[in-house]
Write a protein that holds these residues in place. Structure first.
Motif, mmCIF file in Angstrom:
data_model
loop_
_atom_site.group_PDB
_atom_site.id
_atom_site.type_symbol
_atom_site.label_atom_id
_atom_site.label_comp_id
_atom_site.label_asym_id
_atom_site.label_seq_id
_atom_site.Cartn_x
_atom_site.Cartn_y
_atom_site.Cartn_z
ATOM 1 N N ARG A 133 -3.389 -4.817 3.537
ATOM 2 C CA ARG A 133 -4.050 -3.535 3.816
ATOM 3 C C ARG A 133 -5.430 -3.450 3.163
ATOM 4 N NH1 ARG A 133 -0.710 0.502 5.803
ATOM 5 N NH2 ARG A 133 -2.677 1.381 6.525
ATOM 6 N N PHE B 10 -13.206 4.337 11.650
ATOM 7 C CA PHE B 10 -14.362 3.514 11.282
ATOM 8 C C PHE B 10 -15.515 4.378 10.795
ATOM 9 C CE2 PHE B 10 -12.395 0.183 14.096
ATOM 10 C CZ PHE B 10 -12.010 -0.589 13.016
ATOM 11 N N ILE C 257 -22.673 1.840 12.180
ATOM 12 C CA ILE C 257 -21.277 1.816 12.622
ATOM 13 C C ILE C 257 -21.154 2.475 14.003
ATOM 14 C CG2 ILE C 257 -20.503 3.866 11.310
ATOM 15 C CD1 ILE C 257 -18.455 0.703 11.922
ATOM 16 N N ALA D 103 -14.236 5.319 7.192
ATOM 17 C CA ALA D 103 -14.096 4.227 6.212
ATOM 18 C C ALA D 103 -15.369 3.398 6.093
ATOM 19 C CB ALA D 103 -12.920 3.331 6.606
ATOM 20 N N GLY D 104 -16.157 3.334 7.176
ATOM 21 C CA GLY D 104 -17.265 2.397 7.176
ATOM 22 C C GLY D 104 -18.603 3.001 6.820
ATOM 23 N N LEU E 263 -6.116 2.761 11.203
ATOM 24 C CA LEU E 263 -5.742 1.662 10.298
ATOM 25 C C LEU E 263 -5.618 2.106 8.839
ATOM 26 C CD1 LEU E 263 -7.906 -1.381 11.481
ATOM 27 C CD2 LEU E 263 -5.438 -1.125 11.646
ATOM 28 N N PHE E 264 -6.510 2.971 8.396
ATOM 29 C CA PHE E 264 -6.548 3.351 6.984
ATOM 30 C C PHE E 264 -5.394 4.279 6.607
ATOM 31 C CE2 PHE E 264 -8.612 6.216 3.704
ATOM 32 C CZ PHE E 264 -8.484 5.325 2.663
ATOM 33 N N PRO F 186 -12.918 -4.525 -5.214
ATOM 34 C CA PRO F 186 -13.584 -3.341 -4.632
ATOM 35 C C PRO F 186 -13.171 -3.059 -3.197
ATOM 36 C CG PRO F 186 -15.110 -5.183 -4.754
ATOM 37 C CD PRO F 186 -13.875 -5.617 -5.493
ATOM 38 N N PHE F 187 -12.591 -4.054 -2.517
ATOM 39 C CA PHE F 187 -12.172 -3.839 -1.133
ATOM 40 C C PHE F 187 -10.649 -3.769 -1.011
ATOM 41 C CE2 PHE F 187 -16.447 -5.639 -0.818
ATOM 42 C CZ PHE F 187 -17.036 -4.746 0.083
ATOM 43 N N GLY F 188 -9.968 -3.479 -2.115
ATOM 44 C CA GLY F 188 -8.519 -3.347 -2.060
ATOM 45 C C GLY F 188 -7.841 -4.711 -2.084
ATOM 46 N N TYR G 212 -7.131 2.370 -5.324
ATOM 47 C CA TYR G 212 -6.199 2.344 -4.198
ATOM 48 C C TYR G 212 -4.775 2.502 -4.726
ATOM 49 C CZ TYR G 212 -6.062 -2.594 -5.652
ATOM 50 O OH TYR G 212 -5.977 -3.749 -6.388
ATOM 51 N N TRP H 6 -0.212 0.552 13.583
ATOM 52 C CA TRP H 6 -1.043 -0.241 12.670
ATOM 53 C C TRP H 6 -1.077 -1.702 13.114
ATOM 54 C CZ3 TRP H 6 -0.482 -4.596 9.661
ATOM 55 C CH2 TRP H 6 -1.595 -4.912 8.869
ATOM 56 N N LYS I 129 0.851 -1.198 0.000
ATOM 57 C CA LYS I 129 0.000 0.000 0.000
ATOM 58 C C LYS I 129 0.882 1.242 0.000
ATOM 59 C CE LYS I 129 -3.213 2.620 2.934
ATOM 60 N NZ LYS I 129 -4.617 2.588 3.332
ATOM 61 N N CYS J 266 -9.584 -4.127 2.915
ATOM 62 C CA CYS J 266 -10.615 -3.634 3.839
ATOM 63 C C CYS J 266 -10.910 -4.618 4.971
ATOM 64 C CB CYS J 266 -11.898 -3.384 3.043
ATOM 65 S SG CYS J 266 -13.205 -2.714 4.061
ATOM 66 N N THR K 79 -18.616 4.786 2.274
ATOM 67 C CA THR K 79 -18.443 3.716 1.286
ATOM 68 C C THR K 79 -19.707 2.858 1.219
ATOM 69 O OG1 THR K 79 -17.353 2.555 3.093
ATOM 70 C CG2 THR K 79 -15.935 3.407 1.331
HETATM 71 C C1 HEM Z 1 -18.891 -1.066 0.477
HETATM 72 C C2 HEM Z 1 -18.205 -0.720 1.532
HETATM 73 C C3 HEM Z 1 -16.699 -0.586 1.587
HETATM 74 C C4 HEM Z 1 -15.789 -0.462 0.566
HETATM 75 C C5 HEM Z 1 -16.063 -0.405 -0.944
HETATM 76 C C6 HEM Z 1 -14.477 -0.377 1.171
HETATM 77 C C7 HEM Z 1 -13.291 -0.288 0.455
HETATM 78 C C8 HEM Z 1 -12.028 -0.297 1.038
HETATM 79 C C9 HEM Z 1 -10.780 -0.289 0.305
HETATM 80 C C10 HEM Z 1 -10.652 -0.275 -1.226
HETATM 81 C C11 HEM Z 1 -9.776 -0.306 1.211
HETATM 82 C C12 HEM Z 1 -8.273 -0.321 0.904
HETATM 83 C C13 HEM Z 1 -7.714 1.074 0.894
HETATM 84 C C14 HEM Z 1 -6.252 1.153 0.518
HETATM 85 O O1 HEM Z 1 -5.660 0.207 0.008
HETATM 86 O O2 HEM Z 1 -5.708 2.244 0.717
HETATM 87 C C15 HEM Z 1 -10.384 -0.292 2.532
HETATM 88 C C16 HEM Z 1 -9.679 -0.258 3.717
HETATM 89 C C17 HEM Z 1 -10.271 -0.153 4.948
HETATM 90 N N1 HEM Z 1 -11.626 -0.227 5.232
HETATM 91 FE FE1 HEM Z 1 -13.102 -0.443 3.911
HETATM 92 N N2 HEM Z 1 -14.633 -0.434 2.530
HETATM 93 C C18 HEM Z 1 -15.958 -0.571 2.825
HETATM 94 C C19 HEM Z 1 -16.536 -0.688 4.084
HETATM 95 C C20 HEM Z 1 -15.853 -0.626 5.273
HETATM 96 C C21 HEM Z 1 -16.443 -0.762 6.588
HETATM 97 C C22 HEM Z 1 -17.920 -1.030 6.855
HETATM 98 C C23 HEM Z 1 -15.437 -0.580 7.494
HETATM 99 C C24 HEM Z 1 -15.496 -0.622 9.003
HETATM 100 C C25 HEM Z 1 -16.473 -1.097 9.706
HETATM 101 C C26 HEM Z 1 -14.210 -0.352 6.744
HETATM 102 C C27 HEM Z 1 -12.974 -0.125 7.304
HETATM 103 C C28 HEM Z 1 -11.788 -0.076 6.590
HETATM 104 C C29 HEM Z 1 -10.487 0.093 7.225
HETATM 105 C C30 HEM Z 1 -10.232 0.297 8.713
HETATM 106 C C31 HEM Z 1 -9.529 0.037 6.194
HETATM 107 C C32 HEM Z 1 -8.018 0.113 6.342
HETATM 108 C C33 HEM Z 1 -7.474 -1.285 6.569
HETATM 109 C C34 HEM Z 1 -5.968 -1.319 6.800
HETATM 110 O O3 HEM Z 1 -5.220 -0.677 6.069
HETATM 111 O O4 HEM Z 1 -5.563 -2.037 7.714
HETATM 112 N N3 HEM Z 1 -14.503 -0.392 5.407
HETATM 113 N N4 HEM Z 1 -11.763 -0.296 2.393
#
Ligand code: HEM
Length: 458
Positions: free
Chosen positions: A405, A264, A155, A267-268, A89-90, A399-401, A337, A99, A72, A407, A271
């Motif tokens: 790192r 949270f 959330i 990020a939560g 975390l993000f 879609p979640f990376g 990302y 982290w 990342k 999601c 999205t």
């Molecule tokens: C449709 C819903 C969601 C999408 C599309 C999404 C997408 C993503 C993506 C693409 C990343 C990676 C970002 C990167 O590489 O820089 C990410 C990371 C993250 N997301 Fe989500 N997310 C969603 C929902 C959520 C929810 C509900 C939460 C918390 C309850 C959450 C918490 C996080 C956190 C904390 C990270 C960072 C993880 C790390 O680097 O350790 N996300 N998300």
């Protein structure tokens, strides 16, 4: 020796400033999508000596996702968020103590068992939202705002036991509006050049400082109240306060916990609410798909009363899940990302990356790669039938990376969305405005702008 190719750049490079022409401040990701059509799977803007590389071709992305060579990159828009989310975390750098400790402590908060624990809170929150709709019959509702009420409440309650009272009043909770303003400020100030970025005035800067101080003080109060209280809660805050990092035996420090709570909420919330809004738009404009979602939920809950689904019933709604997967393909709420090279290396097509060089992977384009077939713009949930998923390489849908790192909230979001969509379609006919055509707005996320739907009870 392998042949090396130069990464293409947009036409009309200007002296000194470089590749500034054709950037779009309001819709940077949609503009990047157009540039990829013109320049191919990878291209680079060089602006005053700074390289901004964009990648979206399946082969290039396969390499960029390789965790042994890339990781990342905390790109400018993410780093800018640190003012608000600290080293949550993000926003944290890879492998930092903050982290690693938070990741270790929080992973158990996102397991399947943990999701089971959040299910009743999610269901009760959704029931409150739908009750508020029933009190406003025959109105076209602002979809992103309604979905944002749901996801911020979910959330807030599952994360740290706080309700924002979103369903009891028309205006947005001051905490939620401060978060939105601070996010907006952060994103607008992340655009690298003043001529392209909106000039942010002193009043906005002052407001931003006030917003961040306010947000932190509210979260501090929530933590204090929890520390002074006696009851037990099964939420993320209790997990962070009461469980030491298994690697070090140490509890997360106070600042780390505050950063995670704000993370949270950032990020939560947006999205998930944007993804739900896109899904509702697509269902309202594809009645044949909505009919299949309804048939699936009707089979589980034939009664006309509001479904009281168990956790396991929700996770078995496979067609509804395919609708969500396809929605996130067409309109990935997180549009991309960043990845950076750990070492000097070469990616597909012979493009060189020196250690530290980075690229932004544009999901919006990756999810429309030729590997998806001849009509990638078509909304077709059957692309996610198991046999079709198996026939495609895994790295073309992210879609979640990707990697360590990626999601942490993926299952949380998917469960919440499956529950919400199935219940809404069971209870209401989705009536679209025939004059609306999809307009996608961009901030940190993508969202359908100005989308209104009437939810007409069946
Ligand atoms: C449709 C819903 C969601 C999408 C599309 C999404 C997408 C993503 C993506 C693409 C990343 C990676 C970002 C990167 O590489 O820089 C990410 C990371 C993250 N997301 Fe989500 N997310 C969603 C929902 C959520 C929810 C509900 C939460 C918390 C309850 C959450 C918490 C996080 C956190 C904390 C990270 C960072 C993880 C790390 O680097 O350790 N996300 N998300």
């Amino acid at each position: 020796m392998a042949e090396h190719n130069t990464i293409p750049h947009p036409p009309k490079r200007l002296p000194i400033v470089g590749d500034v022409l054709g950037m779009d401040r309001a819709k940077p990701n949609q503009k990047t999508l157009v540039m990829h059509e013109l320049l191919g799977p990878i291209y680079r803007r060089t602006i005053m000596g700074m390289h901004l590389t964009f990648a979206s071709g399946a082969d290039v992305v396969a390499d960029l996702n390789d965790e042994t060579r890339f990781r990342k990159h905390v790109g400018r828009p993410i780093a800018q968020l640190r003012e608000l989310a600290g080293n949550g975390l993000f926003t944290a750098d890879n492998g930092t103590g903050a982290w690693t400790a938070a990741h270790n402590v929080l992973v158990p908060g996102f397991t399947k068992d943990a999701m089971r624990g959040y299910h009743d809170t999610m269901s009760a929150t959704l029931a409150e939202l739908l009750k508020s709709w029933d009190q406003r019959p025959s109105q076209a509702l602002d979809v992103t705002s309604e979905m944002s009420k749901l996801t911020s409440e979910v959330i807030g309650r599952c994360g740290f036991g706080r309700s924002f009272g979103s369903f009891d009043r028309d205006e947005v909770d001051p905490f939620v509006s401060a978060i939105q303003r601070a996010l907006d400020y952060s994103q607008r100030s992340s655009i690298p050049l003043p001529i392209l970025g909106k000039l942010l005035g002193r009043a906005e800067a002052r407001q931003n400082v006030e917003d961040i101080a306010y947000l932190r003080s509210v979260v501090d109060d929530v933590i204090d109240a929890r520390l002074q209280g006696t009851g037990t809660h099964s939420d993320l805050l209790d997990l962070m306060l009461n469980n030491p990092d298994p690697d070090t035996g140490k509890n997360l420090d106070r600042e780390n916990i505050r950063d995670q709570v704000i993370t949270f909420l950032i990020a939560g919330n947006e999205t998930t609410s944007n993804a739900l809004s896109f899904a509702l738009h697509l269902l309202a404009t594809h009645p044949e798909v909505a009919a299949q979602v309804r048939a699936e939920i009707d089979a589980v809950w034939p009664d006309r009363s509001r479904p009281q689904l168990s956790f396991d019933q929700v996770s078995k709604l496979r067609y509804t899940r395919r609708v969500i997967d396809e929605t996130l393909r067409l309109w990935p709420a997180a549009p991309g990302y960043f990845r950076e090279a750990i070492e000097d290396t070469t990616v597909a097509g012979g493009y060189e990356f020196k250690a530290g060089d980075w690229a932004f992977i544009l999901l919006l384009r990756l999810h429309r790669d030729p590997v998806w077939g001849p009509d990638p713009e078509r909304f077709d949930p059957d692309r996610f039938l198991p046999e079709n998923v198996k026939a495609r390489p895994g790295h073309v849908y992210k879609p979640f990376g990707t990697g360590i790192r990626s999601c942490i909230g993926r299952q949380f979001a998917l469960h919440e969305m499956q529950l919400a969509l199935a219940t809404i379609v069971h209870q209401y006919d989705l009536v679209a405005d025939p004059d609306y055509s999809l307009e996608v707005a961009e901030l940190l996320t993508l969202r359908p702008a100005g989308l209104k739907l009437e939810f007409r009870p069946r």
